[in-house]
Design an enzyme around this catalytic site. Structure first.
Site, mmCIF file in Angstrom:
data_model
loop_
_atom_site.group_PDB
_atom_site.id
_atom_site.type_symbol
_atom_site.label_atom_id
_atom_site.label_comp_id
_atom_site.label_asym_id
_atom_site.label_seq_id
_atom_site.Cartn_x
_atom_site.Cartn_y
_atom_site.Cartn_z
ATOM 1 N N ARG A 416 21.183 -27.542 10.925
ATOM 2 C CA ARG A 416 21.388 -25.956 10.805
ATOM 3 C C ARG A 416 22.717 -26.073 9.846
ATOM 4 O O ARG A 416 22.693 -25.042 9.054
ATOM 5 C CB ARG A 416 21.802 -25.386 12.256
ATOM 6 C CG ARG A 416 22.131 -23.979 11.997
ATOM 7 C CD ARG A 416 20.616 -23.321 11.947
ATOM 8 N NE ARG A 416 20.961 -21.721 12.102
ATOM 9 C CZ ARG A 416 21.017 -21.130 10.869
ATOM 10 N NH1 ARG A 416 20.877 -21.611 9.437
ATOM 11 N NH2 ARG A 416 21.023 -19.839 10.996
ATOM 12 N N LYS A 451 20.505 -22.845 17.930
ATOM 13 C CA LYS A 451 19.706 -22.847 19.037
ATOM 14 C C LYS A 451 20.334 -23.492 20.254
ATOM 15 O O LYS A 451 20.891 -24.631 20.053
ATOM 16 C CB LYS A 451 18.316 -23.408 18.746
ATOM 17 C CG LYS A 451 17.315 -23.253 19.897
ATOM 18 C CD LYS A 451 15.944 -23.787 19.444
ATOM 19 C CE LYS A 451 14.877 -23.725 20.589
ATOM 20 N NZ LYS A 451 13.542 -24.408 20.360
#
Length: 466
Positions: A416, A451
């Site tokens: 990410r 997440k």
């Protein structure tokens, strides 16, 4: 007068008989001894030598009547068989020369001549057996003279070619020629017959038998030394081959180990070699780095496959060298993405610093590559880099073409960080920043959602002097 003659000659007769008996006994013993040696070692020259010595001994014993006294007193006619034993001695002497001097190897011309003499002896033996003694006596004299001369020629020739045992044969042949010469001088009346001239062949044949015995022993010793040298040479060659093979195997093993270390961390590779399997492990603090090329899909559409692969290979090879310098493990490449991690062997902050340094060097390489080539448009390749530190699970998966991989939220967050980075920037998480903030310059960028982790702080990091 007769009584006085007998009184003067009986001592001489007794001494002469003793000498003849001793001579015959010595020659028979030498012949039998060497025959038993032949049976023991199966060396053909010993057989021919023993038969020659026995025949020459019986030949001389027939000449002086000793054979009749000690060997066949019931067969007086056999005492006239000296021509038979003379030819037999000639045959075995030629066979002995051929085998002992190895003339087929050292002198082919001598080999042919001596074979011819052997055939002549055989033919003359048949003439004597058929009862033509006078003819046989006439033939044997030139044949014997020729064989003695050829014995000297052959032995000298072989000696000059380096065959050391031939030196004894040269001496033996010389003594025998001397004995025959003195005997013929006495027999022809050139010198008085008796004493030295009468016994010359016996004396020189004794000396010849001794010298030839020494020659045989020296020949065996020579062969033994040659065999030992050959064995040593073969052992040296074998040792050299073993050494070369060992070095080759060590080299291949080293290459295999290096290849294994290219795939696995050192401790995992050691466990795999020792046990055949490597258990998965939990690591509390591993720093994961991801790279990805910006707009890679559009780049693929603009350049040829060959150029695309060449560019990726150039970049990833440079990345490999950079992370190797910092002791970082390469995990894998997926398409244009490159993944590596540090901290498997240690939880120290040094591994985190090294991963950040590697990330900055990767960025610098790409920038320099673009600038040095003045690359633009379809050839320009900008990189995004993301780094995060945290716990991971690591292990080997697969059977064929197995791979070392890592799993966990840390991997997801590092990915990410990379996707949220800008071109030619190194984007690190807040967790990594807290560890390296005193060693690098960092710019806070805000938060990015991750997440299962909510929002994660991000920082652009630079070298401390920038």
């Amino acid at each position: 007068m007769k009584a006085g003659y007998l009184e003067n000659h009986i001592p001489h007769i007794g001494l002469n008989a003793s000498w003849n008996a001793a001579y015959l006994g010595f020659m028979l013993l030498m012949g039998l001894y060497n025959f038993f040696l032949f049976l023991s070692i199966r060396n053909r020259p010993y057989l021919f030598y023993s038969l020659y010595v026995i025949c020459i001994g019986i030949f001389n014993a027939n000449l002086n009547g000793t054979a009749f006294l000690y060997l066949w007193p019931a067969h007086p006619n056999w005492n006239h068989a000296e021509i038979v034993f003379s030819n037999a001695a000639g045959i075995f002497s030629q066979l002995f020369i051929l085998s002992f001097l190895d003339l087929k190897k050292y002198c082919r011309t001598c080999n042919k001549i001596i074979w011819t003499l052997a055939v002549l002896y055989i033919c003359n033996l048949l003439i004597a057996i058929l009862g033509f003694d006078k003819l046989s006596f006439m033939v044997i004299q030139p044949v014997t003279f020729s064989s003695l001369v050829m014995a000297i020629v052959a032995s000298v020739t072989v000696l000059r070619k380096g065959y050391r045992p031939a030196r004894f044969y040269v001496l033996a042949s010389g003594f025998m020629i001397l004995g025959v010469f003195v005997f013929l001088l006495g027999n022809r009346g050139v010198i008085p017959y008796g004493g030295v001239s009468e016994k010359s062949i016996q004396v020189t044949s004794l000396v010849e038998a001794l010298l030839l015995s020494f020659a045989l022993a020296d020949r065996i010793n020579t062969y033994r030394r040659e065999k030992e040298q050959l064995v040593r040479a073969q052992n040296e060659i074998l040792e050299q081959k073993v050494t070369e093979r060992t070095e080759e195997l060590n080299k291949k093993r080293q290459e295999s180990e290096e290849l294994l270390l290219n795939i696995l961390p050192a401790d995992v590779a050691a466990e795999l070699k020792e046990n055949g399997v490597a258990q998965s492990r939990n690591y509390e603090s591993v720093t994961v780095l991801f790279t990805d090329f910006k707009d890679f899909t559009s780049i693929v559409e603009k350049i040829s496959p060959e150029l695309l692969v060449a560019n990726l290979n150039e970049c990833f090879s440079a990345f490999d060298k950079i992370i190797e310098k910092y002791g970082i493990e390469k995990i894998k490449t997926i398409g244009d993405a490159y993944m590596c991690a540090g901290g498997f062997g240690s939880n120290s902050d040094d591994s985190v610093l090294n991963v950040v340094r590697a990330g900055l060097e990767i960025r610098d390489f790409i920038v320099q590559r673009n600038n040095s080539r003045n690359i633009s448009g379809r050839n320009k390749m900008d990189v995004r880099i993301g780094i995060h530190t945290g716990p991971v699970i690591a292990g080997i998966v697969g059977i064929k073409k197995f791979a070392y991989d890592i799993w966990g939220d840390t991997v997801n967050i590092a990915s990410r960080m990379e996707s949220a980075s800008d071109a030619n920037k190194v984007n690190i998480s807040g967790t990594t920043y807290e560890i390296v903030k005193d060693h690098f310059t960092a710019v806070y960028r805000g938060k990015v959602p991750a997440k299962n982790k909510g929002d994660v702080d991000m920082y652009f990091v630079e070298w401390p002097d920038e």
